[in-house]
Every structure is written in structure tokens, then in C-alpha cells.
Design an enzyme around this catalytic site. Structure first.
Site, PDB file in Angstrom:
ATOM      1  N   GLY A 183      -3.036  18.931 -42.583  1.00 27.60           N
ATOM      2  CA  GLY A 183      -3.163  19.266 -44.000  1.00 27.60           C
ATOM      3  C   GLY A 183      -4.601  18.993 -44.372  1.00 27.60           C
ATOM      4  O   GLY A 183      -5.018  17.840 -44.421  1.00 27.60           O
ATOM      5  N   HIS A 184      -5.388  20.032 -44.552  1.00 26.37           N
ATOM      6  CA  HIS A 184      -6.826  19.873 -44.820  1.00 26.37           C
ATOM      7  C   HIS A 184      -7.097  20.235 -46.278  1.00 26.37           C
ATOM      8  O   HIS A 184      -6.852  21.358 -46.703  1.00 26.37           O
ATOM      9  CB  HIS A 184      -7.631  20.748 -43.866  1.00 26.37           C
ATOM     10  CG  HIS A 184      -7.519  20.291 -42.442  1.00 26.37           C
ATOM     11  ND1 HIS A 184      -8.200  20.877 -41.403  1.00 26.37           N
ATOM     12  CD2 HIS A 184      -6.802  19.285 -41.889  1.00 26.37           C
ATOM     13  CE1 HIS A 184      -7.907  20.246 -40.280  1.00 26.37           C
ATOM     14  NE2 HIS A 184      -7.053  19.293 -40.543  1.00 26.37           N
ATOM     15  N   GLN A 220      -5.947  16.667 -36.864  1.00 24.34           N
ATOM     16  CA  GLN A 220      -5.550  15.298 -36.522  1.00 24.34           C
ATOM     17  C   GLN A 220      -6.807  14.447 -36.274  1.00 24.34           C
ATOM     18  O   GLN A 220      -7.820  14.703 -36.893  1.00 24.34           O
ATOM     19  CB  GLN A 220      -4.599  15.265 -35.320  1.00 24.34           C
ATOM     20  CG  GLN A 220      -3.206  15.825 -35.619  1.00 24.34           C
ATOM     21  CD  GLN A 220      -3.138  17.335 -35.609  1.00 24.34           C
ATOM     22  OE1 GLN A 220      -3.498  17.964 -34.633  1.00 24.34           O
ATOM     23  NE2 GLN A 220      -2.659  17.928 -36.686  1.00 24.34           N
ATOM     24  N   ASP A 272      -6.678  12.835 -41.289  1.00 25.44           N
ATOM     25  CA  ASP A 272      -6.878  12.772 -42.748  1.00 25.44           C
ATOM     26  C   ASP A 272      -8.195  12.124 -43.141  1.00 25.44           C
ATOM     27  O   ASP A 272      -8.316  11.520 -44.215  1.00 25.44           O
ATOM     28  CB  ASP A 272      -5.710  12.017 -43.430  1.00 25.44           C
ATOM     29  CG  ASP A 272      -4.377  12.675 -43.131  1.00 25.44           C
ATOM     30  OD1 ASP A 272      -4.360  13.894 -42.946  1.00 25.44           O
ATOM     31  OD2 ASP A 272      -3.365  11.956 -43.081  1.00 25.44           O
ATOM     32  N   LYS A 289     -11.678  16.083 -43.067  1.00 25.07           N
ATOM     33  CA  LYS A 289     -12.261  17.182 -42.272  1.00 25.07           C
ATOM     34  C   LYS A 289     -12.383  18.465 -43.094  1.00 25.07           C
ATOM     35  O   LYS A 289     -13.405  19.143 -43.070  1.00 25.07           O
ATOM     36  CB  LYS A 289     -11.402  17.442 -41.013  1.00 25.07           C
ATOM     37  CG  LYS A 289     -11.322  16.238 -40.076  1.00 25.07           C
ATOM     38  CD  LYS A 289     -10.380  16.493 -38.917  1.00 25.07           C
ATOM     39  CE  LYS A 289      -8.936  16.534 -39.305  1.00 25.07           C
ATOM     40  NZ  LYS A 289      -8.355  15.247 -39.754  1.00 25.07           N
TER      41      LYS A 289
HETATM   42  P1  GDP Z   1      -8.191  16.090 -43.458  1.00 22.32           P
HETATM   43  O1  GDP Z   1      -6.820  16.250 -42.910  1.00 22.32           O
HETATM   44  O2  GDP Z   1      -9.092  15.344 -42.523  1.00 22.32           O
HETATM   45  O3  GDP Z   1      -8.803  17.370 -43.935  1.00 22.32           O
HETATM   46  O4  GDP Z   1      -8.044  15.142 -44.753  1.00 22.32           O
HETATM   47  P2  GDP Z   1      -6.916  15.275 -45.881  1.00 22.32           P
HETATM   48  O5  GDP Z   1      -7.211  16.434 -46.743  1.00 22.32           O
HETATM   49  O6  GDP Z   1      -5.549  15.186 -45.288  1.00 22.32           O
HETATM   50  O7  GDP Z   1      -7.103  13.892 -46.639  1.00 22.32           O
HETATM   51  C1  GDP Z   1      -8.307  13.544 -47.220  1.00 22.32           C
HETATM   52  C2  GDP Z   1      -8.035  13.266 -48.720  1.00 22.32           C
HETATM   53  O8  GDP Z   1      -9.126  12.585 -49.270  1.00 22.32           O
HETATM   54  C3  GDP Z   1      -7.902  14.533 -49.530  1.00 22.32           C
HETATM   55  O9  GDP Z   1      -7.017  14.308 -50.596  1.00 22.32           O
HETATM   56  C4  GDP Z   1      -9.324  14.770 -50.042  1.00 22.32           C
HETATM   57  O10 GDP Z   1      -9.356  15.511 -51.239  1.00 22.32           O
HETATM   58  C5  GDP Z   1      -9.768  13.366 -50.279  1.00 22.32           C
HETATM   59  N1  GDP Z   1     -11.209  13.101 -50.097  1.00 22.32           N
HETATM   60  C6  GDP Z   1     -12.082  13.632 -49.204  1.00 22.32           C
HETATM   61  N2  GDP Z   1     -13.279  13.027 -49.289  1.00 22.32           N
HETATM   62  C7  GDP Z   1     -13.172  12.106 -50.270  1.00 22.32           C
HETATM   63  C8  GDP Z   1     -14.077  11.143 -50.814  1.00 22.32           C
HETATM   64  O11 GDP Z   1     -15.212  11.004 -50.412  1.00 22.32           O
HETATM   65  N3  GDP Z   1     -13.576  10.341 -51.816  1.00 22.32           N
HETATM   66  C9  GDP Z   1     -12.314  10.447 -52.297  1.00 22.32           C
HETATM   67  N4  GDP Z   1     -11.930   9.625 -53.254  1.00 22.32           N
HETATM   68  N5  GDP Z   1     -11.450  11.349 -51.795  1.00 22.32           N
HETATM   69  C10 GDP Z   1     -11.865  12.148 -50.780  1.00 22.32           C
HETATM   70  P1  IMO Z   2      -4.795  16.279 -40.205  1.00 23.80           P
HETATM   71  O1  IMO Z   2      -5.362  17.458 -39.461  1.00 23.80           O
HETATM   72  C1  IMO Z   2      -2.547  12.557 -40.053  1.00 23.80           C
HETATM   73  C2  IMO Z   2       0.687  12.319 -37.121  1.00 23.80           C
HETATM   74  C3  IMO Z   2       2.101  12.249 -37.646  1.00 23.80           C
HETATM   75  C4  IMO Z   2       2.772  11.450 -36.540  1.00 23.80           C
HETATM   76  C5  IMO Z   2       2.073  11.966 -35.284  1.00 23.80           C
HETATM   77  C6  IMO Z   2       2.813  13.057 -34.550  1.00 23.80           C
HETATM   78  O2  IMO Z   2      -4.394  16.587 -41.600  1.00 23.80           O
HETATM   79  O3  IMO Z   2      -5.692  15.095 -40.076  1.00 23.80           O
HETATM   80  P2  IMO Z   2       3.322  15.630 -35.017  1.00 23.80           P
HETATM   81  O4  IMO Z   2       3.881  16.320 -36.221  1.00 23.80           O
HETATM   82  O5  IMO Z   2       1.972  16.084 -34.617  1.00 23.80           O
HETATM   83  O6  IMO Z   2       4.283  15.619 -33.868  1.00 23.80           O
HETATM   84  O7  IMO Z   2       3.194  14.078 -35.465  1.00 23.80           O
HETATM   85  O8  IMO Z   2       0.820  12.472 -35.718  1.00 23.80           O
HETATM   86  N1  IMO Z   2      -0.091  13.479 -37.609  1.00 23.80           N
HETATM   87  C7  IMO Z   2      -1.075  13.380 -38.514  1.00 23.80           C
HETATM   88  N2  IMO Z   2      -1.516  12.318 -39.221  1.00 23.80           N
HETATM   89  N3  IMO Z   2      -3.157  13.756 -40.166  1.00 23.80           N
HETATM   90  C8  IMO Z   2      -2.743  14.826 -39.446  1.00 23.80           C
HETATM   91  O9  IMO Z   2      -3.411  15.990 -39.448  1.00 23.80           O
HETATM   92  C9  IMO Z   2      -1.625  14.673 -38.605  1.00 23.80           C
HETATM   93  N4  IMO Z   2      -0.945  15.494 -37.782  1.00 23.80           N
HETATM   94  C10 IMO Z   2      -0.024  14.752 -37.172  1.00 23.80           C
HETATM   95  O10 IMO Z   2       2.161  11.592 -38.886  1.00 23.80           O
HETATM   96  O11 IMO Z   2       2.447  10.090 -36.668  1.00 23.80           O
HETATM   97 MG    MG Z   3      -4.845  15.842 -43.449  1.00 25.65          MG
END
Ligand code: GDP
Ligand code: IMO
Ligand code: MG
Length: 424
Positions: free
Chosen positions: A40-41, A223, A13, A16
Site C-alpha cells: 500500500g503506497h 515491502q 511502509d 516509498k
Molecule cells: P510505503 O508502503 O513505503 O509507500 O508507505 P505507506 O504509504 O504504507 O506508509 C507511509 C505513511 O506515512 C503514509 O500514510 C504516508 O502518507 C505517510 N508519510 C510519508 N512520509 C511522511 C513524513 O515524512 N511524515 C509523516 N508524518 N507522514 C509521512
Molecule cells: P508496502 O509495500 C508492510 C507484511 C504483512 C505480513 C507479511 C507477509 O506497503 O511497504 P503477505 O501478505 O506478503 O503474505 O504478508 O508481510 N507485509 C507488509 N508490511 N508493508 C507492506 O508493503 C507489506 N506487505 C506485506 O503484514 O507481516
Molecule cells: Mg505501505
């Protein structure tokens, strides 16, 4: 041409999806190499927020191919839902996406096994996203799995039934776990029907061919490094190699084909699910980061645990991945603090350590902090790093010195446009 890799350096998270979307215009192909719908991207532009789970984050751009590589595990049900969500935006997903024949399928019973296993673990549960990731990769390495290519063969249903039979045998050992498979199967087979109409092929041949033609490929990690099956905080990890090496096995590209490795991290740190987190803040400061950073899981909606940045863990991630440049995300979230803390070392039994110990979970780790001045002003409208407050520039320079890698991107908000290039 070579392959660039973008991957997370913390517990996922990091942002990415956002940066892949920002970088996509520079590439011909965006390719996911591991993980599945546990990811979840999030991408944000034109006032709309999109969350992708299996589909690569280049899908919103024309003239870019999106590859779901062999290292990915696909749940046909979630895949179909993702595609449905793209339809209102007129995305030509048939033209813009190809799927590896060798990617493994998540069956409804994999999801049941994941849930049964977590339930049985009780308070020791991994905190899995319950998407069936662990059981699917177990069947892959156990040589029992079903792959996308199987759906085009006459023996698909027979193989499916055999695997389900095996799973039901395992589920008998969890008498306390209740389920009704018959309610889950129709959506699965509907998803399989949709997959049959998509462009499924040997993507390793496709990618290597494109590289020969001089095309540019960006590999998108899911991840983060601290969730890697080998180098993460085991057993509280996911079941795939989330690191640069995973690109080679998850796409079929040789190590010699990899050029830049873009490591992405938050200006602080979060984790969702169970497991050790040395810099976790269980106080008001942690709550503030969670609230201001809107730290709720993109896949499960769970609140993310939050804390200060952890340099020993980041240095380890930089080393394991061979990171060549860094993107620092969510700098705007720290604007609420007068002072920002950076964990520089761990103290364990009175001794100082620069790296994570083997049994991170058992060790009583006390983070050693260095305090740095915060910038304490709104960054979300910032258009250039040159106009950034001195404290932010100093924070970036300090991290660059410690990590020995340039920070080339600083993100100051979730939108595509809130992305600053840090020139050197
Ligand atoms: P990913 O899994 O690495 O793609 O990241 P996620 O989408 O799960 O989580 C990142 C969260 O931070 C999302 O809700 C993005 O919209 C938000 N986000 C990304 N970059 C920034 C930033 O620079 N500032 C803020 N406030 N939010 C951000
Ligand atoms: P993105 O790509 C954050 C965590 C889960 C749990 C562990 C194992 O959005 O960054 P799993 O379902 O893979 O067996 O869970 O890994 N986890 C993540 N945490 N971002 C993710 O993906 C994750 N994918 C799995 O919360 O601790
Ligand atoms: Mg994510």
C-alpha cells in the site's frame, strides 16, 4: 543509461510511494519489480491522499511510463479497483502503463488458500495481508502458475480450471475453513476482461530497449528488506525478494545496469503483522509513535507496531542492498519527544551483537540504546535543511556516520512538498 532502485530498509511502509512520486519527474519510467496488492503506497499532494497497491507510484505524472514487471503478482480484482479510483483524476492509465506478460496472476483460490493457511497456523500465523501473495508465488516456483500472457491464449480457461481444481484439493485438507468460490469468480473474470484491453507485453525487452536509448528508469520496491524471503525475519516475511537483487529478476535488467540504490527508512521503526521486532515499544511511547505517525496499514488498516530505530538491522539492510544514498522519513513524528533512543547493538545472553542472529524469534534480544536529544519542535513547515534545528541535523549526521551512507532526503510530512534535500 542505468536503472536506479528505491526500496525499503525496514519492515515496509517506510514511505516509498511518497518518495517515488517526488522523484518521478527525474525519470522516464517507474517500474515495480515484486510484491503485489499486499503493498500500500501512499502519495499525497494537492490535499488528496492516494493509495496504490499494484500500480507504480509514477502514475500521476504525465510523460512517464509505469511498468508492472514480471516479478509482480497481480490480482485482477484489486487492479480493476485501483484503475477505477484513478478515473476521476483523468489519468490516462492506458497510455501510461504497461504490464508484463510474465507477471503471475492471483486467483480467488490463492486468496482462499492464504486465509486457510493463516487460520490453520493459529497463533503462529504470519499476519499476512490475506491477498494471496504466498500461494501465488508458491505456484510460480512450483511451475503451476498462470501468467498475464496466458489470458490471451485459447487455453486460458482450461488452465484456470486445472489450477482451481488443484487448489480445491488442498482446501479439502482445511475442513474447518468455509468459503464460496462462486461469489468470488465473477469479479475475477471481469478483471481479466479489463486486463485484456491493457498494454501487456514482454516488459524486459521494452525496458532494455529504453535503457539503450538513454532513458532513465526508477525501480520501485514493495515491502522492505526485513520482509525479504531470503534475508528477512523468516518465516515472518513476504514471499518475494524485496532487495536490490529482486530488481534484476523482477524486471529482467542485468546487475551491471544498476546505478544508484536509494534506501528508505523511518526515523524510527514500525512493523505490521507477526514476527520479531527487537525495538518494539509496548508502552505509552510506542502508542504515541503510532498515534502521531498515524501508523495504520495502508492496505489492511491494522495498527502498526512501533519502536525506536534499529541500527544493527539497518546496517544489515544497507549491506544486502548496496545502498548508495538514504532517505529518512517521518522526522516530524519524533518532534513530540525530548529524548530519542537509537538501538546500537543487541544484547543476547549477556553478549553484545552488531547483527541480527539467525533465529531472531527464539533469541531473547535486549536492545542496547544510545540516547540522543530530540528537536522538540514542529518540522512540518520546514522548507530547507539549513533551517532545521541543530538536534535534527545532529541526528542525521550521526546516522550517516553509523550507516556510512549519505542521507540525501529528509521527509517532514506526508505531502509531496514536505521533502527536504540534505546537501553534502
Ligand atoms: P510505503 O508502503 O513505503 O509507500 O508507505 P505507506 O504509504 O504504507 O506508509 C507511509 C505513511 O506515512 C503514509 O500514510 C504516508 O502518507 C505517510 N508519510 C510519508 N512520509 C511522511 C513524513 O515524512 N511524515 C509523516 N508524518 N507522514 C509521512
Ligand atoms: P508496502 O509495500 C508492510 C507484511 C504483512 C505480513 C507479511 C507477509 O506497503 O511497504 P503477505 O501478505 O506478503 O503474505 O504478508 O508481510 N507485509 C507488509 N508490511 N508493508 C507492506 O508493503 C507489506 N506487505 C506485506 O503484514 O507481516
Ligand atoms: Mg505501505
Amino acid at each position: 543509461m542505468k536503472v536506479d532502485v528505491l526500496l525499503g530498509l525496514q519492515w515496509g511502509d517506510e514511505g516509498k510511494g511518497k518518495i517515488v512520486d517526488v522523484l518521478t519527474p527525474e525519470y522516464d519510467v517507474i517500474a515495480r519489480f515484486q510484491g503485489g496488492p499486499n503493498a500500500g503506497h501512499t502519495l499525497e499532494f494537492d490535499g488528496i491522499k492516494h493509495v496504490l497497491h499494484t500500480i507504480p507510484s509514477g502514475i500521476f505524472h504525465e510523460n512517464v511510463m509505469n511498468v508492472v514487471g514480471n516479478g509482480v503478482v497481480i490480482d485482477p480484482v484489486i487492479f480493476q479497483q485501483e484503475i477505477e479510483k484513478l478515473k476521476p483524476f483523468g489519468i490516462d492509465f492506458r497510455q501510461r502503463m504497461i504490464i508484463s506478460n510474465k507477471a503471475h496472476l492471483i486467483l480467488p483460490t490463492h486468496r482462499l488458500l492464504d486465509a486457510a493457511s493463516e487460520q490453520a497456523k493459529g497463533k503462529n500465523k504470519i499476519g499476512s495481508t490475506l491477498k494471496g501473495i504466498g500461494p501465488t508465488y508458491m505456484d510460480k516456483t512450483g511451475r503451476n502458475g498462470l501468467r498475464v500472457g496466458d489470458i490471451f491464449t485459447s487455453r486460458f480457461k482450461e488452465k484456470y480450471d486445472q489450477l482451481v481444481e488443484k487448489h480445491l484439493g488442498i482446501l479439502k485438507h482445511h475442513p474447518e475453513f468455509e468459503f464460496d468460490l462462486s461469489t468470488l469468480e465473477p469479479a475475477f473474470f471481469e478483471g481479466i476482461e479489463l486486463l485484456r484491453t491493457l498494454n501487456c507485453r514482454d516488459t524486459e525487452l521494452y525496458l532494455n530497449d529504453l535503457l539503450k536509448q538513454g532513458k532513465k528508469v526508477l525501480a520501485e520496491g514493495a515491502q522492505g528488506t526485513l520482509l525479504d524471503i531470503d534475508f528477512g525475519s523468516y518465516p515472518f516475511v513476504t514471499s518475494s525478494n524485496t532487495i536490490t537483487a529482486g530488481t534484476c529478476t523482477g524486471l529482467g535488467v542485468a546487475p551491471t545496469k544498476i546505478k544508484s540504490v536509494i534506501g528508505i527508512f523511518k526515523a524510527y521503526c514500525t512493523r505490521v503483522g507477526s514476527g520479531p521486532f527487537p525495538t518494539e515499544l509496548l508502552d505509552e511511547t510506542g502508542e504515541t509513535i503510532c498515534r502521531v505517525g498515524n501508523e495504520f496499514g495502508s492496505t489492511t488498516g491494522r495498527a502498526r507496531r512501533s519502536g525506536w530505530i534499529d541500527l544493527p538491522a539497518l546496517k544489515y539492510a544497507v549491506m544486502i542492498n548496496g545502498v548508495t544514498e538514504l532517505s529518512m522519513m517521518k522526522a516530524d513524528v519524533l518532534s513530540v519527544f525530548d529524548t530519542i533512543r537509537v538501538c546500537t547493538q543487541y544484547e543476547i545472553d549477556g553478549k553484545l551483537f552488531d547483527y541480527m542472529p539467525f533465529d531472531l524469534d527464539a533469541a531473547e534480544i535486549k536492545p542496547v540504546y544510545k540516547d540522543v536529544p530530540g528537536w522538540n519542535c514542529d518540522l512540518t513547515g520546514l522548507k530547507s535543511m539549513e533551517d532545521a534545528p541543530k538536534e535534527l541535523k545532529d541526528y542525521v549526521a550521526y546516522l550517516e556516520k553509523e550507516l556510512e551512507v549519505p542521507i540525501t532526503v529528509v521527509s517532514v510530512g506526508p505531502d509531496r512538498t514536505q521533502t527536504l534535500v540534505n546537501k553534502h
